[in-house]
Design a protein around this motif. Structure first.
Motif, PDB file in Angstrom:
ATOM      1  N   LEU A  88       0.839  -1.202   0.000  1.00 51.09           N
ATOM      2  CA  LEU A  88       0.000   0.000   0.000  1.00 51.09           C
ATOM      3  C   LEU A  88       0.873   1.251   0.000  1.00 51.09           C
ATOM      4  CD1 LEU A  88      -2.758  -1.191   2.474  1.00 51.09           C
ATOM      5  CD2 LEU A  88      -3.153  -0.449   0.110  1.00 51.09           C
ATOM      6  N   LEU A  89       1.916   1.268   0.847  1.00 58.33           N
ATOM      7  CA  LEU A  89       2.827   2.419   0.874  1.00 58.33           C
ATOM      8  C   LEU A  89       3.523   2.591  -0.469  1.00 58.33           C
ATOM      9  CD1 LEU A  89       4.747   2.600   4.277  1.00 58.33           C
ATOM     10  CD2 LEU A  89       3.289   4.328   3.237  1.00 58.33           C
ATOM     11  N   ASP A  90       3.939   1.496  -1.070  1.00 61.05           N
ATOM     12  CA  ASP A  90       4.611   1.582  -2.374  1.00 61.05           C
ATOM     13  C   ASP A  90       3.693   2.190  -3.428  1.00 61.05           C
ATOM     14  OD1 ASP A  90       6.921   0.521  -1.286  1.00 61.05           O
ATOM     15  OD2 ASP A  90       6.614  -1.485  -2.131  1.00 61.05           O
ATOM     16  N   ALA A  91       2.414   1.821  -3.403  1.00 58.19           N
ATOM     17  CA  ALA A  91       1.455   2.404  -4.354  1.00 58.19           C
ATOM     18  C   ALA A  91       1.365   3.910  -4.150  1.00 58.19           C
ATOM     19  CB  ALA A  91       0.087   1.757  -4.197  1.00 58.19           C
ATOM     20  N   CYS A  92       1.326   4.341  -2.902  1.00 61.19           N
ATOM     21  CA  CYS A  92       1.247   5.767  -2.591  1.00 61.19           C
ATOM     22  C   CYS A  92       2.545   6.482  -2.975  1.00 61.19           C
ATOM     23  CB  CYS A  92       0.947   5.934  -1.100  1.00 61.19           C
ATOM     24  SG  CYS A  92       0.651   7.631  -0.594  1.00 61.19           S
ATOM     25  N   LYS A  93       3.681   5.872  -2.664  1.00 58.53           N
ATOM     26  CA  LYS A  93       4.974   6.462  -2.988  1.00 58.53           C
ATOM     27  C   LYS A  93       5.173   6.599  -4.498  1.00 58.53           C
ATOM     28  CE  LYS A  93       7.635   4.801   0.996  1.00 58.53           C
ATOM     29  NZ  LYS A  93       8.698   3.840   1.370  1.00 58.53           N
ATOM     30  N   SER A 117      10.313   1.760   6.300  1.00 58.90           N
ATOM     31  CA  SER A 117       9.802   2.145   4.977  1.00 58.90           C
ATOM     32  C   SER A 117      10.342   3.487   4.512  1.00 58.90           C
ATOM     33  CB  SER A 117       8.270   2.180   5.008  1.00 58.90           C
ATOM     34  OG  SER A 117       7.749   0.917   5.336  1.00 58.90           O
ATOM     35  N   GLY A 118      11.331   4.015   5.219  1.00 56.90           N
ATOM     36  CA  GLY A 118      11.988   5.245   4.786  1.00 56.90           C
ATOM     37  C   GLY A 118      11.505   6.523   5.441  1.00 56.90           C
ATOM     38  N   PHE A 119      10.582   6.428   6.382  1.00 54.57           N
ATOM     39  CA  PHE A 119      10.115   7.612   7.100  1.00 54.57           C
ATOM     40  C   PHE A 119      11.044   7.910   8.267  1.00 54.57           C
ATOM     41  CE2 PHE A 119       6.375   6.420   4.806  1.00 54.57           C
ATOM     42  CZ  PHE A 119       5.630   7.575   4.647  1.00 54.57           C
ATOM     43  N   VAL A 120      11.181   9.184   8.586  1.00 58.08           N
ATOM     44  CA  VAL A 120      11.956   9.609   9.753  1.00 58.08           C
ATOM     45  C   VAL A 120      11.068  10.471  10.639  1.00 58.08           C
ATOM     46  CG1 VAL A 120      14.195   9.508   8.584  1.00 58.08           C
ATOM     47  CG2 VAL A 120      12.891  11.627   8.549  1.00 58.08           C
TER      48      VAL A 120
END
Length: 147
Positions: A88-93, A117-120
């Motif tokens: 789902l995150l990949d679709a949004c990204k 997932s790359g968030f800070v």
């Protein structure tokens, strides 16, 4: 598994998923006021991606696009740690180079997931059970050129 955009025929199962996962996840909050129709109000005007598996709704992500703000990401409790949230995150990204979200400080599993997932964590706000982290994601320019 298939990721698709929201369609009104998915409203009933999305309402159910949203209610059930919040009741199971936010055990430290008073959830007695949660209702099925919270989904309608809480996602109004947002773009919604839905994860489907064997014709069943197993997760969703909603984003408030004017601010690139992920408002919700929920996965059925019986489907956690199966890659649904990541897909789902990949679709949004794939359509947003920058994203932000708020994650309750008490929700350590979600914080770990978003970090992986790359968030800070950009900042922390609130106090007690209402404290949260503002988390941000920005696609690396080199990475986007290599994709």
């Amino acid at each position: 598994m298939e990721i698709r955009t929201f369609d009104s025929d998915l409203l009933v199962p999305l309402r159910q998923l949203y209610l059930e996962t919040r009741l199971a996840t936010f055990v430290w909050l008073d959830c007695s006021g949660f209702t099925l129709t919270d989904f309608d109000r809480d996602t109004e005007g947002e773009r919604i991606w839905v994860a489907m598996e064997s014709g069943r709704v197993v997760g969703f992500l909603s984003v408030w696009e004017p601010a690139n703000f992920i408002h919700h990401l929920y996965v059925c409790t019986d489907s956690l740690r199966t890659g649904i949230g990541t897909k789902l995150l990949d679709a949004c990204k794939s359509t947003h180079t920058e994203l932000s979200l708020k994650c309750l400080a008490q929700n350590q599993q979600a914080i770990s997931f978003y970090k992986s997932s790359g968030f800070v964590i950009h900042s922390s706000e609130g106090s007690g059970l209402e404290s949260y982290h503002l988390m941000q994601y920005s696609r690396d320019i080199k990475h986007s050129l290599c994709v």
